[in-house]
Design a protein around this motif. Structure first.
Motif, short mmCIF file in Angstrom:
data_model
loop_
_atom_site.label_atom_id
_atom_site.label_comp_id
_atom_site.label_asym_id
_atom_site.label_seq_id
_atom_site.Cartn_x
_atom_site.Cartn_y
_atom_site.Cartn_z
N ARG A 40 8.61 -38.55 -6.02
CA ARG A 40 9.23 -37.28 -6.39
C ARG A 40 9.55 -36.40 -5.20
NH1 ARG A 40 10.83 -37.48 -11.47
NH2 ARG A 40 10.77 -35.22 -11.58
N ASP B 207 8.22 -40.06 -17.34
CA ASP B 207 7.86 -41.36 -16.76
C ASP B 207 6.45 -41.34 -16.19
OD1 ASP B 207 8.45 -39.72 -14.61
OD2 ASP B 207 9.63 -41.21 -13.54
N ALA B 208 5.98 -40.20 -15.71
CA ALA B 208 4.60 -40.13 -15.21
C ALA B 208 3.66 -39.51 -16.24
CB ALA B 208 4.55 -39.33 -13.90
N SER B 209 4.09 -38.46 -16.90
CA SER B 209 3.18 -37.73 -17.79
C SER B 209 2.84 -38.50 -19.05
CB SER B 209 3.80 -36.39 -18.19
OG SER B 209 4.98 -36.61 -18.94
N LEU C 129 6.55 -30.17 -15.73
CA LEU C 129 7.19 -31.47 -15.87
C LEU C 129 8.16 -31.77 -14.73
CD1 LEU C 129 7.49 -31.36 -19.70
CD2 LEU C 129 5.72 -32.37 -18.31
N ALA C 130 8.21 -30.86 -13.75
CA ALA C 130 8.99 -31.17 -12.55
C ALA C 130 8.42 -32.41 -11.87
CB ALA C 130 8.98 -29.98 -11.60
N SER C 131 7.18 -32.76 -12.21
CA SER C 131 6.56 -33.93 -11.60
C SER C 131 6.87 -35.23 -12.36
CB SER C 131 5.05 -33.73 -11.53
OG SER C 131 4.54 -33.50 -12.82
N SER C 132 7.58 -35.14 -13.47
CA SER C 132 7.96 -36.33 -14.24
C SER C 132 9.47 -36.32 -14.45
CB SER C 132 7.32 -36.32 -15.63
OG SER C 132 6.09 -36.97 -15.65
N ASP C 133 10.08 -37.50 -14.48
CA ASP C 133 11.44 -37.58 -15.01
C ASP C 133 11.31 -37.69 -16.52
OD1 ASP C 133 13.30 -37.36 -12.99
OD2 ASP C 133 13.05 -39.44 -12.37
N ASP D 152 3.45 -39.33 -23.05
CA ASP D 152 3.90 -38.54 -24.19
C ASP D 152 3.15 -37.22 -24.28
OD1 ASP D 152 5.46 -40.67 -24.76
OD2 ASP D 152 4.41 -41.29 -26.57
N SER E 97 0.37 -36.62 -12.61
CA SER E 97 1.51 -35.74 -12.89
C SER E 97 1.07 -34.29 -12.97
CB SER E 97 2.25 -36.18 -14.16
OG SER E 97 1.61 -35.70 -15.32
N ALA F 88 -2.52 -35.07 -18.44
CA ALA F 88 -1.13 -34.67 -18.23
C ALA F 88 -0.74 -33.40 -18.97
CB ALA F 88 -0.21 -35.81 -18.69
N VAL G 128 0.47 -33.20 -9.33
CA VAL G 128 1.72 -32.96 -8.61
C VAL G 128 2.40 -31.70 -9.14
CG1 VAL G 128 4.01 -33.92 -8.10
CG2 VAL G 128 1.98 -35.36 -7.91
N LEU H 222 -1.32 -42.18 -13.66
CA LEU H 222 -0.09 -41.39 -13.51
C LEU H 222 -0.10 -40.10 -14.34
CD1 LEU H 222 2.87 -43.88 -13.07
CD2 LEU H 222 1.86 -42.33 -11.39
N PRO H 223 -0.58 -40.13 -15.60
CA PRO H 223 -0.63 -38.85 -16.34
C PRO H 223 -1.43 -37.77 -15.60
CG PRO H 223 -0.90 -40.67 -17.87
CD PRO H 223 -0.91 -41.27 -16.49
N ILE I 143 3.57 -28.66 -6.77
CA ILE I 143 4.86 -27.98 -6.82
C ILE I 143 4.66 -26.46 -6.89
CG2 ILE I 143 6.92 -27.61 -8.25
CD1 ILE I 143 6.74 -30.64 -8.94
#
Lengths: 425, 425
Positions: free
Chosen positions: A24, B288-290, B145-149, B292, A307, A134, A310, A303-304, A314
């Protein structure tokens, strides 16, 4: 411009952070104006084989390589546990580094010390990943809900126990079998005490309640009860009555008096929390203006959780770029007293008794005398010739229920009171 | 220090805002360092009797009393609709006033113009209340959610249709009866077109998709289908098959190609969205990272919506105090193309046919020839001597289903294809 980041710990969450920051970096640079680069990574064993994006030239076993590096502006801590994580974080904050951590134990037990140190040094310390993986919980509580007084928190915030209870419900198996399966799949640790006894959930509730109720909540304020005593028959009876059993972390603020509990509860199948299954987490919030809100998502995983870390990175970078770091801490001056809940709730009780004529009448009499009426009664014979009796009461206070239980235990034919759980509405 | 606020409109939401700003003024001052005071309120009729905290000396019928008042730093717009709200907001922004609005129609249709104007004048324009009432949706999408697409959005974002569908499910009543009840209780307007045809949900999806997919989404990108054709028998069949019918707003981003739809769908009873009933709203997000995530809460109402407005006021005041206003806008330079969905989903189809031997074989043959297999079939006789047939297909593309439907219509004994809905997993 580049911001150099030191990463403390490179396990499940840490390696997810490495991957996600790499993936990212362009997007983060676009959003914040600053490009994050993880320049050093503290590990225990430098020679351990590592998959994915971890660049071995960045590894060190000496925390001072990171903490004393003047180029590093931000430290991410994913070691977990109290020491040395606490010492590292305090040292980073004192040298003016911003900190992002996923460490629930540390924030629950030493949150005030850490937040005060950050405030004194005008740096950010962010910990969205400490609770609920997440799911954004801390930021919504802090930000959007500043417009509401929050009166109730109700959460499923421990994935291990939720996995175990979900399996017990889906497959009609015992606690022990479900625990063994969870351990086999890596959802429960070999020593599952902290999860199944509710301690992990209690630590997370401490963090959430502090923010929601704007008070310094202590872990000792939380009354804790785990799920070890829940049996397959509790699950079955609950199902027959229209409920599922969940380990809930519950916090209420009634005019400045807090009640904080972690305990198994009956949740109606029509309640959104009833459908939070397996390793998902959810937090239900009631605010005086907002009404009921629920946040749901993956409570753990590489990853959750990364996220959420990260997401905090940010925020820290954005604050850095705008020159407004150190304003997001909340150390609350007041400590609202924690008291046993005085809310009136229905209670579920499962007890066994001699299967003799007149026993049930005696039990019913106790309820009558303590002025608690019964809304549901199920009686079934057990294999060893006793009677298993489940009673769901009408709404009563916990204190009132305690009196009833004491009286029930005095009935000679009552063998044992196995389970007592409140029923959510 | 005090910040003076002008309020445009004092209906359901506006009067909630007056109450909440009054009630929360101390808290907001504590959080932001600035005390909000609503100094002027634009209304249509100054003599209309008003309840609660509205101070009649602040009322005006002339918008310029607010827009030209140099003391006013922030304008809250709760008039709704396009004009004059658009003209007022643009005028406020041009004179350097921050704007908080609950106006979904305006943001959906003129969002770019408004956000660009705000950016040019370095002021904030915030619109959390435009979608999902009290539920924080826009800020979590922007921030955490800037950390996930984000690849998938799936929401129940229209309370009226959700109320109608919930009532049809709970009470086995027709669409018309449920609509009439909703109108009687004030959940549906006397002209319900915008809600029941899905247009309101489409506007909200336009706003959410722009942020989630970082693209300028146009309302015309959204394919819309309402719930008028859903019958009590669809609801009953769905129930038998293990589903509930919900009006979903669905957005997907598949490698830069967006697909945006509002349409009734079958949601499995085990899915968290199935339990979002009556006037509640919910948004399901896949990153994609977070993984659902779901956000749930009151989608409308005076205080819930006002709580989102006041949350935005707090953000605007905090930015003002820190000197960082005007950084929260997102106008996206790219416009990702909108295409019909190519996702493979099962489809539910209800059709009526002559109750003759061999008809069912012909229908089954069409499915076979178009290479769509059937996972569930229900056939029941109707009162007028026909057969009602429900088929649930295995996963197929929308295009593929269209071909099958065309072929089915060519069968002489097929009287009509009443309903076609995708099935969510």
């Amino acid at each position: 411009m580049t911001v150099f980041i030191g990463l403390l710990g490179c396990g499940t969450v840490g390696s997810g952070v490495v991957e996600l920051v790499e993936r990212r970096a362009d997007k983060i640079a676009e959003i914040t104006g600053l490009r994050p680069v993880i320049s050093k990574i503290l590990v225990r064993d430098i020679d351990k084989p590592r998959e994915g994006l971890v660049d071995s030239s960045k590894l060190t076993t000496n925390a001072h390589d990171i903490l004393d590096d003047k180029e590093i502006d931000l430290v991410i801590e994913t070691i977990g546990g109290i020491e040395p994580a606490r010492e590292y974080i305090l040292s980073a904050l004192r040298s003016g580094k911003h900190v992002v951590t996923a460490n629930k134990d540390l924030i629950a037990l030493h949150g005030v010390e850490i937040l005060e140190t950050a405030e004194r040094h005008q740096v950010d310390v962010l910990y969205e990943a400490a609770v609920g993986g997440a799911i954004p919980l801390i930021r919504p509580l802090k930000d959007s809900l500043a417009s509401s007084d929050i009166t109730d928190l109700k959460g499923i915030i421990n994935g291990t126990t939720n996995y175990i209870l979900s399996k017990m419900t889906q497959s009609s198996i015992s606690f022990e079998t479900a625990l063994a399966e969870a351990q086999r799949l890596g959802y429960a640790e070999s020593d599952p005490t902290s999860d199944v006894e509710g301690l992990d959930a209690a630590r997370k509730l401490t963090i959430l309640a502090s923010i929601a109720f704007t008070s310094t909540v202590q872990l000792s304020d939380v009354r804790v009860q785990g799920i070890r005593k829940i049996t397959a028959s509790d699950v079955r009876f609950a199902d027959q009555l229209g409920y599922v059993i969940k380990l809930l972390a519950v916090g209420t603020d009634r005019e400045g008096r807090l009640s904080l509990e972690v305990r198994p509860s009956l949740v109606p199948k029509t309640h959104p929390l009833a459908h939070v299954s397996e390793s998902y987490n959810a937090l239900y919030i009631r605010g005086d203006a907002s009404g009921d809100l629920m946040f749901f998502g993956q409570g753990a995983g590489s990853l959750p959780t990364a996220s959420a870390v990260v997401g905090d990175v940010i925020e820290a970078l954005r604050n850095l770029q705008l020159g407004v770091s150190g304003h997001s801490q909340h150390v609350y001056a007041n400590h609202k007293p924690a008291v046993p809940s005085r809310d009136f709730l229905p209670y579920y009780m499962r007890l066994s008794a001699q299967d003799e004529p007149g026993v049930f009448a005696q039990i019913a009499q106790v309820f009558g005398e303590t002025e608690i009426s019964m809304s549901n009664v199920l009686q079934t014979p057990t294999e060893d010739g006793h009677a298993e009796i489940v009673v769901v009461s009408h709404k009563a206070s916990a204190e009132h229920i305690d009196t009833t239980l004491k009286r029930l235990r005095q009935i000679e034919q009552v063998i044992d009171i196995h389970t007592v759980m409140p029923v959510e509405s």
